[in-house]
Write a protein that holds these residues in place. Structure first.
Motif, PDB file in Angstrom:
ATOM      1  N   GLN A 167       1.825  -0.712   9.598  1.00 29.09           N
ATOM      2  CA  GLN A 167       0.792  -1.651   9.209  1.00 29.09           C
ATOM      3  C   GLN A 167      -0.768  -0.984   9.499  1.00 29.09           C
ATOM      4  O   GLN A 167      -1.432  -1.492   9.013  1.00 29.09           O
ATOM      5  CB  GLN A 167       1.213  -2.979   9.868  1.00 29.09           C
ATOM      6  N   ASP A 204      -9.770   2.413  10.739  1.00 36.19           N
ATOM      7  CA  ASP A 204      -9.717   2.922   9.450  1.00 36.19           C
ATOM      8  C   ASP A 204     -10.349   4.203   9.435  1.00 36.19           C
ATOM      9  O   ASP A 204     -10.994   4.636   8.673  1.00 36.19           O
ATOM     10  CB  ASP A 204     -10.583   2.029   8.390  1.00 36.19           C
ATOM     11  N   LYS A 214      -4.774   5.598   2.551  1.00 38.53           N
ATOM     12  CA  LYS A 214      -4.504   6.175   3.777  1.00 38.53           C
ATOM     13  C   LYS A 214      -3.111   6.760   3.717  1.00 38.53           C
ATOM     14  O   LYS A 214      -2.770   7.908   4.312  1.00 38.53           O
ATOM     15  CB  LYS A 214      -4.379   4.951   4.970  1.00 38.53           C
ATOM     16  N   GLN A 240      -3.093  -5.340  -0.909  1.00 41.79           N
ATOM     17  CA  GLN A 240      -2.805  -5.694   0.368  1.00 41.79           C
ATOM     18  C   GLN A 240      -3.811  -5.993   1.587  1.00 41.79           C
ATOM     19  O   GLN A 240      -4.810  -5.270   1.437  1.00 41.79           O
ATOM     20  CB  GLN A 240      -1.765  -4.564   1.108  1.00 41.79           C
ATOM     21  N   ASP A 297      -7.089  -4.332  -0.248  1.00 37.63           N
ATOM     22  CA  ASP A 297      -6.878  -3.196  -0.763  1.00 37.63           C
ATOM     23  C   ASP A 297      -7.023  -3.245  -2.334  1.00 37.63           C
ATOM     24  O   ASP A 297      -6.371  -4.146  -2.838  1.00 37.63           O
ATOM     25  CB  ASP A 297      -5.737  -2.183  -0.564  1.00 37.63           C
ATOM     26  N   ASN A 338      -1.183   0.408   6.277  1.00 37.86           N
ATOM     27  CA  ASN A 338      -0.828  -0.257   5.041  1.00 37.86           C
ATOM     28  C   ASN A 338      -2.032  -1.541   5.020  1.00 37.86           C
ATOM     29  O   ASN A 338      -2.600  -1.835   3.935  1.00 37.86           O
ATOM     30  CB  ASN A 338       0.408  -1.056   5.042  1.00 37.86           C
ATOM     31  N   GLN A 339      -2.080  -2.042   6.068  1.00 38.88           N
ATOM     32  CA  GLN A 339      -3.036  -3.336   5.911  1.00 38.88           C
ATOM     33  C   GLN A 339      -4.299  -3.023   6.178  1.00 38.88           C
ATOM     34  O   GLN A 339      -5.115  -3.275   7.248  1.00 38.88           O
ATOM     35  CB  GLN A 339      -2.410  -4.279   6.948  1.00 38.88           C
ATOM     36  N   SER A 340      -4.922  -2.538   5.130  1.00 38.55           N
ATOM     37  CA  SER A 340      -6.286  -2.162   5.293  1.00 38.55           C
ATOM     38  C   SER A 340      -6.974  -1.774   3.908  1.00 38.55           C
ATOM     39  O   SER A 340      -6.099  -1.994   2.748  1.00 38.55           O
ATOM     40  CB  SER A 340      -6.315  -0.688   5.795  1.00 38.55           C
ATOM     41  N   ALA A 354      -6.642  -6.757   4.554  1.00 38.55           N
ATOM     42  CA  ALA A 354      -6.852  -6.032   5.511  1.00 38.55           C
ATOM     43  C   ALA A 354      -6.660  -6.717   6.896  1.00 38.55           C
ATOM     44  O   ALA A 354      -7.745  -7.322   7.534  1.00 38.55           O
ATOM     45  CB  ALA A 354      -8.435  -5.499   5.316  1.00 38.55           C
ATOM     46  N   SER A 393       0.881  -1.245  -0.069  1.00 42.00           N
ATOM     47  CA  SER A 393      -0.187   0.059   0.019  1.00 42.00           C
ATOM     48  C   SER A 393       1.038   1.267   0.169  1.00 42.00           C
ATOM     49  O   SER A 393       0.675   2.176  -0.864  1.00 42.00           O
ATOM     50  CB  SER A 393      -0.985   0.025   1.185  1.00 42.00           C
ATOM     51  N   GLY A 448      -5.731   0.876   2.369  1.00 43.81           N
ATOM     52  CA  GLY A 448      -4.323   1.000   2.883  1.00 43.81           C
ATOM     53  C   GLY A 448      -3.479   2.236   1.891  1.00 43.81           C
ATOM     54  O   GLY A 448      -2.928   3.422   2.592  1.00 43.81           O
TER      55      GLY A 448
END
Ligand SMILES: Nc1nc2c(c(=O)[nH]1)N[C@H]1C(S)=C(S)[C@@H](COP(=O)(O)OP(=O)(O)OC[C@H]3O[C@@H](n4cnc5c(=O)[nH]c(N)nc54)[C@H](O)[C@@H]3O)O[C@H]1N2
Ligand SMILES: Nc1nc2c(c(=O)[nH]1)N[C@H]1C(S)=C(S)[C@@H](COP(=O)(O)OP(=O)(O)OC[C@H]3O[C@@H](n4cnc5c(=O)[nH]c(N)nc54)[C@H](O)[C@@H]3O)O[C@H]1N2
Ligand code: SF4
Ligand SMILES: [Mo]
Length: 871
Positions: free
Chosen positions: A288, A210, A299, A677, A672, A291-293, A679, A130, A296
């Protein structure tokens, strides 16, 4: 270990600390710019990590040892057959940010240049992809425009979605030191959890999962309303501001609206926005939680937007700072190891395809992006991929929906796994196992979060027939070139020759706006390569001139998609890391003092929500994904750091350590859409009590296993610690069959709620303790694992009981010296110690790596606060 001193780099996180191997063991390298001698708890335990049992020593096919020659032929033929009969895209490779640059370069060349498919992806997809999208969209290139020294210059440090005190501890210590030097420096942490990092901050914004995009859109809005934008910077160096400005003007982004949505009070929000608006030297670290969303990439861009719009970028102490997870995640990105990159920061445009084809002298170059990690395993499951080579990563644990990943691999005709151990979960799915040389046995280059290239150097002989990963790829690549009738593209005789070719390849960027260019190292001698000193690419301040990599040299604003995820279940599950473990535990699980801080699979549950359900701490619970019906069982622990309806579980529990309690079994494959990536941080789940009839704890060396609904393992110095539970009652007769059936004698004692069974052998007239087994109908709350020290000792039964009584439930704070919170509180309460420095002297906690210092400080602070309240 060698007599001479070897300088190398830590193989864990992206801080990229320099390490020295000398007669003393393994210590921090004082001359390395990233750490100046400091190491965290994992880095300090590197010497012990080398004592791993169960190393994979020989190549194996279907469990049988074979030769490297035979296995090389087998793999090359398998790729060749798949290409011939099903096309290049019927093959894949899944690699890792823990590979060295030379390994990575050859893997990328093998797939994209020779096989002719971009189906090479990496665990960096789960980690950094992300941020890569965010950088590419904003800057036109994947550039981290920050140096660690910016931490020293900053006056405001925002840590968003990162638990830096635990996950990048040496960098975090630099923040703490900067704070000591500069009383003006403020630290703000944005995290739904009150982590140890948040507890130490000047401000903690406990946003809902989030909520980041809303928060940063609101920040831009505030800057617009309060004349804090840099109109000059926007005009001269950027594009696309107007559209973003329209978006953030929406009433949704007023402080009043945000205060309601993010459940933060208006004064707090205003204060955060004021600090940002009025502080030029602002660095925003993110990892993370960003990124891990599912959003991501957006964001990441919402953070970058705020820096661009206020011109807080390109000078000391300012900029957005994506911190990398793995030691060489950055090197992998440079080489181009992601499926949607071609090579050396280039994509699949016509010019890049032409240049790269010429450079690699190939007519088979992949010309379009390949499958991203989740898509790749879905293709494996569909049967579209006939052969996959997995290297230095454990996807059956670390990918989401791990049962699906397992099923996919079971279906795949040929799974090749390169690993250092046969015990990793992924090794169980291999048709072909290749023994890899591990850290210390191989060498090459790694790039850390601040673009610093450091050499990892070899200081040990590799074990058995283990080979460095690049060598395995070289052999197979050479053979495949011959089968395909191509010129051999793998004529390398050392890491240095690989590095030189890679460095030369980055020279393709010379006539472009791309900043990645290492071509000045294309002709370095072997001696220069071996003597390499840490070197940064991109210059000290890569974006200082406001010139970005797009053709018009301007940066781009991105309008982020502000997702409103509605909740369809009762709980949000958040996952991440513990301070003392590394990923799937293959390299850290066996080290006793690292195993002590989280001894078994644990799900942290917001205290109030738990109490309202009548859920006790220490009880076993089931976390269930309603859509897939998968579940994991873990110990519930009440946690005030979480907000209502929130759960947190660490990603580490794997292999024999975690048994079936691996959290990714219950995660969905939601990712994402831009970066791919997963979530990992906000998953909808249910929490259900498990009706347990028997809880068990075994300490000894000879556990007789049987099918339990829950089982976990902890490594201790003198014995193994197994915890288990069952929905059936365990009878007195069963107890005799579970524990240690090998001891000459067993004593079985009735306790209030179960039995205590002690096994011992008689030797020369004394009794030697072999095992302790407790079975109880109630959760076993005391941490009895330290009783392991008694195994193998002469048995005195009364001493056993008194020690058992002493080990009350306590939290391990200092792993290096095994100091618990109880011991620290006792020292404070008795007046023996009054400050962190006294505690460090008296109990030694924090005096080695310092990773626990934030927690020690926290205990001192809360003790002092209690004093004030009681006075
Ligand atoms: N001890 C240890 N250190 C490591 C590693 C390890 O395994 N162990 N692994 C390394 C690797 S590969 C990586 S990628 C890094 C990861 O480093 P970090 O990203 O710092 O670690 P995590 O624990 O994964 O997650 C960070 C935080 O994100 C928060 N979070 C969750 N959702 C959100 C959200 O919506 N918004 C915000 N703002 N925050 C959110 C979580 O509560 C969590 O505290 O660590 C590296 N360092
Ligand atoms: N729920 C949840 N899941 C996550 C995350 C999360 O936050 N939450 N984070 C994700 C992130 S950011 C990451 S980076 C991944 C990490 O996940 P993985 O990459 O799967 O984890 P590791 O345990 O580091 O796996 C490395 C493997 O390589 C082996 N190995 C070690 N050294 C070498 C070597 O030199 N050569 C070879 N060939 N093998 C070697 C090890 O034994 C091990 O089996 O997990 C992801 N999964
Ligand atoms: S912070 Fe710790 S894990 Fe990360 S590189 Fe430094 S010593 Fe290794
Ligand atoms: Mo990562």
């Amino acid at each position: 270990m060698t007599k001479e001193c070897t300088k190398t780099a830590c193989p864990y996180c992206g801080v990229g600390c320099g390490v020295e191997v000398n007669q003393l063991g393994i210590t921090g390298d004082k001359s390395h710019p990233a750490n100046q001698g400091a190491l965290c708890v994992k880095g300090s335990a590197l010497a012990e990590s080398l004592d791993m049992l169960s190393r994979l020593l020989y190549p194996k096919v279907n469990g049988n040892e074979t030769s490297w020659d035979a296995v090389t032929d087998l793999i090359a033929n398998a790729y060749f057959e798949a290409i011939e009969h099903h096309g290049s895209d019927a093959t894949a490779m899944y690699v890792s940010g823990q590979l060295l640059t030379e390994d990575y370069y050859l893997a990328n060349k093998f797939m994209k240049g020779v096989v002719g498919s971009a189906n090479i992806d990496t665990n960096s997809r789960l980690c950094m992809s992300s941020a890569v999208v965010a950088h590419n969209r904003a800057f036109g290139e994947d550039i981290v425009p920050i140096n660690y020294s910016d931490i020293d210059d900053a006056e405001l440090i925002i840590i968003c979605g990162a638990n830096t005190a635990w996950t990048h501890p040496v960098l975090y210590r630099r923040i703490q030191q900067a704070k000591l030097r500069n009383s003006k420096l403020k630290v703000v942490v944005i995290d739904p959890r009150e982590t140890v990092t948040a507890q130490q901050a000047d401000m903690h914004l406990a946003i809902p999962n989030d909520g980041d995009i809303a928060l940063f859109n609101g920040l831009l809005r505030y800057c617009m309303d309060n004349v804090a934008l840099s109109r000059d910077y926007i005009a001269q160096h950027t594009q696309g501001f107007e559209q973003l400005a329209q978006t953030v003007k929406s009433p949704d982004y007023s402080v009043a609206a945000l205060s309601e949505r993010l459940q933060l009070n208006q004064e707090l929000l205003n204060q955060f926005y004021r600090w940002f608006a009025t502080t030029n030297k602002t660095v925003t670290l993110f990892c993370q939680g960003v990124n891990q969303s599912q959003s991501g990439a957006d964001k990441g861009n919402s953070i970058i937007n705020a820096h661009l719009a206020t011109g807080k970028i390109g000078y000391p102490g300012a900029g957005p700072f994506s911190i990398t997870g793995q030691p060489n995640a950055m090197g992998g990105r440079e080489v181009g190891g992601l499926a949607n990159q071609l090579a050396v920061h280039r994509g699949f445009d016509a010019d890049s395809i032409k240049k790269v084809s010429q450079f690699w002298q190939t007519e088979r170059l992949a010309t379009r992006p390949g499958l991203k990690a989740v898509e790749m395993f879905e293709a494996v499951e569909r049967g579209d991929i006939k052969v996959i080579w997995i290297m230095a990563t454990n996807p059956v644990v670390s990918m989401p929906d791990s049962h699906f990943i397992r099923q996919a691999l079971e279906k795949c005709p040929l799974v090749i796994v390169s690993d250092i151990t046969e015990d990793s979960d992924i090794a169980q799915y291999a048709d072909v196992l290749l023994p890899a040389a591990g850290w210390g046995e191989k060498q090459g280059m790694v790039t850390n979060s601040e673009r610093m290239l450091t050499r990892q150097r070899q200081f040990l002989q590799s074990k058995g027939e283990a080979k460095a990963d690049w060598q395995a790829i070289r052999q197979v690549g050479e053979k495949l070139c011959a089968l395909l009738g191509m010129k051999n593209g793998f004529d390398f005789d050392s890491e240095a020759t690989v590095f030189r070719e890679y460095a030369a390849m980055t020279g393709l960027n010379k006539e472009s706006n791309l900043l990645l260019d290492l071509s000045q190292y294309a002709d370095i001698s072997d001696d220069e390569y071996h003597g390499w000193q840490p070197t940064q690419w991109g210059g000290k301040q890569p974006l200082a001139n406001g010139q970005f990599s797009f053709p018009d040299r301007k940066a781009r604003f991105i309008v982020p998609d502000d997702l409103h995820k509605s909740m369809n279940t009762s709980w949000w599950l958040n996952t991440g890391r513990q301070r003392d473990q590394w990923h799937t535990m293959t390299r850290t699980g066996h080290i006793p003092h690292l195993a002590a801080s989280e001894c078994e699979p644990t799900v942290y549950v917001n205290t109030q929500s738990a109490l309202s359900l009548g859920l006790e701490s220490n009880q076993l619970v089931e976390v269930r994904n309603l859509a897939t019906t998968q579940r994991v069982i873990a110990k519930a622990v009440h946690d005030d750091a979480l907000s209502r309806n929130q759960l947190f579980m660490s990603m580490h529990w794997a292999g024999k350590y975690g048994g079936d309690s691996q959290v990714n079994a219950v995660l969905s494959r939601e990712a994402d859409p831009l970066s791919g990536q997963p979530a990992f941080k906000s998953q909808q789940v249910e929490l259900l009590p498990v009706s347990v009839k028997a809880y068990g704890l075994y300490i000894g060396k000879r556990f007789q296993q049987r099918e339990f609904i829950y089982q976990s393992f902890q490594s201790e110095e003198s014995a193994e610690v197994w915890r288990f539970a069952d929905t059936q009652a365990i009878t007195k007769q069963d107890v005799a069959n579970i524990g240690d059936i090998y001891s000459q004698r067993r004593v079985l004692l009735d306790m209030d709620s179960g039995w205590l069974s002690v096994g011992y052998d008689e030797e020369n007239g004394t009794n030697i303790l072999r095992s302790i087994l407790i079975v109880s109908s109630q959760p076993i709350t005391s941490d009895l694992s330290q009783l392991a020290n008694l195994i193998g000792q002469t048995l005195t039964f009364s001493s056993l009981l008194s020690i058992a009584a002493e080990y009350d439930a306590s939290e391990m704070i200092c792993s290096c010296f095994r100091v618990t919170d109880k011991q620290i509180s006792a020292a404070l309460e008795s007046g023996e110690c009054q400050s962190v420095s006294q505690l460090t002297k008296t109990l030694k906690c924090g005096s080695n790596c310092g990773s626990c210092l934030p927690q020690v400080e926290r205990l001192v602070d809360s003790y002092n606060q209690t004093l004030i309240i009681t006075k």
